[in-house]
Design a protein around this motif. Structure first.
Motif, PDB file in Angstrom:
ATOM      1  N   UNK A 253      38.915  45.750  40.767  1.00  0.00           N
ATOM      2  CA  UNK A 253      39.751  44.839  39.971  1.00  0.00           C
ATOM      3  C   UNK A 253      38.905  43.818  39.230  1.00  0.00           C
ATOM      4  N   UNK A 254      37.831  43.345  39.843  1.00  0.00           N
ATOM      5  CA  UNK A 254      36.939  42.408  39.155  1.00  0.00           C
ATOM      6  C   UNK A 254      36.144  43.118  38.070  1.00  0.00           C
ATOM      7  N   UNK A 255      35.692  44.323  38.348  1.00  0.00           N
ATOM      8  CA  UNK A 255      34.933  45.070  37.341  1.00  0.00           C
ATOM      9  C   UNK A 255      35.786  45.364  36.117  1.00  0.00           C
ATOM     10  N   UNK A 256      37.072  45.676  36.349  1.00  0.00           N
ATOM     11  CA  UNK A 256      37.960  46.045  35.250  1.00  0.00           C
ATOM     12  C   UNK A 256      38.624  44.843  34.587  1.00  0.00           C
ATOM     13  N   UNK A 257      38.374  43.641  35.104  1.00  0.00           N
ATOM     14  CA  UNK A 257      38.931  42.447  34.491  1.00  0.00           C
ATOM     15  C   UNK A 257      40.338  42.080  34.926  1.00  0.00           C
ATOM     16  N   UNK A 258      40.873  42.813  35.890  1.00  0.00           N
ATOM     17  CA  UNK A 258      42.207  42.475  36.403  1.00  0.00           C
ATOM     18  C   UNK A 258      42.157  41.137  37.131  1.00  0.00           C
ATOM     19  N   UNK A 259      41.053  40.906  37.849  1.00  0.00           N
ATOM     20  CA  UNK A 259      40.813  39.638  38.532  1.00  0.00           C
ATOM     21  C   UNK A 259      39.567  38.993  37.956  1.00  0.00           C
ATOM     22  N   UNK A 260      39.551  37.670  37.887  1.00  0.00           N
ATOM     23  CA  UNK A 260      38.374  36.947  37.411  1.00  0.00           C
ATOM     24  C   UNK A 260      38.501  35.491  37.836  1.00  0.00           C
ATOM     25  N   UNK A 261      37.360  34.794  37.871  1.00  0.00           N
ATOM     26  CA  UNK A 261      37.356  33.386  38.247  1.00  0.00           C
ATOM     27  C   UNK A 261      38.190  32.534  37.291  1.00  0.00           C
ATOM     28  N   UNK A 262      38.130  32.881  36.006  1.00  0.00           N
ATOM     29  CA  UNK A 262      38.850  32.084  35.017  1.00  0.00           C
ATOM     30  C   UNK A 262      40.343  32.022  35.337  1.00  0.00           C
ATOM     31  N   UNK A 263      40.883  33.129  35.834  1.00  0.00           N
ATOM     32  CA  UNK A 263      42.307  33.154  36.176  1.00  0.00           C
ATOM     33  C   UNK A 263      42.558  32.587  37.570  1.00  0.00           C
ATOM     34  N   UNK A 264      41.829  33.077  38.560  1.00  0.00           N
ATOM     35  CA  UNK A 264      42.099  32.710  39.949  1.00  0.00           C
ATOM     36  C   UNK A 264      41.743  31.267  40.263  1.00  0.00           C
ATOM     37  N   UNK A 265      40.735  30.721  39.585  1.00  0.00           N
ATOM     38  CA  UNK A 265      40.300  29.355  39.852  1.00  0.00           C
ATOM     39  C   UNK A 265      40.639  28.412  38.710  1.00  0.00           C
ATOM     40  N   UNK A 266      41.500  28.869  37.823  1.00  0.00           N
ATOM     41  CA  UNK A 266      41.892  28.060  36.675  1.00  0.00           C
ATOM     42  C   UNK A 266      43.206  27.334  36.904  1.00  0.00           C
ATOM     43  N   UNK A 267      44.023  27.330  35.869  1.00  0.00           N
ATOM     44  CA  UNK A 267      45.268  26.560  35.896  1.00  0.00           C
ATOM     45  C   UNK A 267      46.494  27.400  36.217  1.00  0.00           C
ATOM     46  N   UNK A 268      46.303  28.618  36.645  1.00  0.00           N
ATOM     47  CA  UNK A 268      47.448  29.475  36.988  1.00  0.00           C
ATOM     48  C   UNK A 268      48.218  28.868  38.154  1.00  0.00           C
TER      49      UNK A 268
END
Length: 363
Positions: A253-268
């Motif tokens: 999921x991280x390799x394919x961009x489904x998960x990333x720090x920008x989303x998980x550690x951002x303002x979501x």
């Protein structure tokens, strides 16, 4: 007139009859089944009354309590003896914001006064949650004296190792990836065993506690693609098949961009993060709650799916439910668990942390 021998015979017959009657009565009692054991019920099913959401414990001054909580945080963050031009705790001005942006002192004051102050002894005994203290300690802008002394002047502010570890967690956008790997690898294990398994997982990718930069999605996927899952992840690291599958899904999921720090550690929002993580194979509600609580520092996480959290709740309040060993059941005792923790909102992450201390499973 009865002869003496006849009277004696009658007396012996009467005694024998009495003895037989007594034995029969005793025998009857012995074979009578004992009454069924009365089932213990959760307090909320009987006389239990949910605590009021309002603060019912008073102090001489809330400012006094705030000063106490602030000093408690301060004493864990810096070494006052090494702080220059500092004569007391009040001479130091520092930011106690967590990574989630909320004030740790505010949260501690709220939780110390809620529900008749039931958490105050735990806060004093165990101190503030170290997950927040580590962030405050490692964040340079948080430590400064009234004379605007440089943070580097404080020997107790943060060591080079602490700073490097904090920076390495962000390398290659893999901070949230490493956090999820650690949560999954230690799931359902006691603290010491979880630490051993985590150390072995780091070792298979040539990483270590002081330098986790080699733990990346690519390294995990290379092990899988080389066909070494069974030998390396299962046999050496000690991961179950299900955990190996989860780590593979997370890395993909991280390799394919489904998960990333920008989303998980951002303002979501919590719900947005929860929805995204639950779509990954092997990630359940408990893993998501641990990630939100310990990595994102969200203020009001309520990990009701975690048995350790429910056990701590049962122990602290002395309530029993319908799970095994009279523990609180996730479904049948959900309402009483929510009622007990409601007074701590919007800082239920703090009350949740102390539940792990109550059940002897530190986080």
């Amino acid at each position: 007139m009865k002869t003496r021998s006849a009277a004696k015979a009658e007396a012996e017959d009467a005694a024998a009859a009495a003895s037989r009657s007594s034995c029969a009565a005793a025998s009857k009692v012995a074979v009578t089944p004992s009454p069924s054991k009365k089932k213990r019920k959760a307090h909320h099913l009987g006389s239990y009354t949910a605590p009021s959401s309002s603060r019912s414990i008073t102090f001489d001054s809330e400012n006094d309590l705030r000063d106490e909580m602030r000093n408690l945080v301060l004493s864990r963050v810096i070494d006052l003896d090494s702080a220059p031009v500092v004569h007391s705790e009040k001479d130091i001005d520092f930011d106690t914001s967590t990574y989630g942006g909320w004030c740790l002192v505010d949260g501690l004051v709220h939780c110390a006064t809620a529900s008749n102050g039931i958490l105050l002894p735990l806060i004093k005994k165990h101190g503030p949650p170290p997950i927040y203290l580590d962030y405050i300690r490692n964040n340079k802008r948080n430590l400064r004296s009234e004379d605007d002394c440089s943070t580097s002047d404080y020997e107790g502010s943060s060591s080079d190792d602490d700073e490097s570890m904090s920076e390495l967690n962000f390398i290659n956008g893999c901070r949230s990836f490493r956090s999820l790997c650690q949560i999954v690898s230690g799931q359902h294990l006691d603290g010491s065993t979880a630490k051993i398994v985590w150390g072995r997982l780091l070792k298979v990718v040539d990483a270590k506690e002081e330098d986790v930069s080699n733990l990346t999605p690519e390294r995990i996927l290379s092990i899988v693609e080389d066909g070494d899952t069974e030998e390396v992840l299962r046999a050496f690291a000690g991961l179950s098949t299900a955990k190996c599958d989860s780590l593979t899904a997370i890395a993909t999921s991280f390799r394919d961009g489904v998960l990333c720090d920008e989303f998980l550690l951002g303002d979501a929002t919590n719900d947005e993060i929860r929805s995204r993580l639950l779509s990954i194979k092997g990630l359940g509600p408990s893993v998501v709650d641990m990630f939100l609580l310990f990595q994102c520092h969200r203020a009001d996480v309520f990990p009701i799916d975690d048995p350790a959290f429910r056990n701590g709740t049962s122990h602290l309040w002395g309530v029993y439910g319908k799970a095994a060993d009279w523990g609180l059941c996730r479904t049948r005792n959900e309402q009483v668990i929510r009622d007990l923790h409601r007074p701590f909102a919007p800082y239920r992450s703090i009350s949740s942390y102390y539940m792990y201390n109550c059940c002897g499973k530190k986080r």
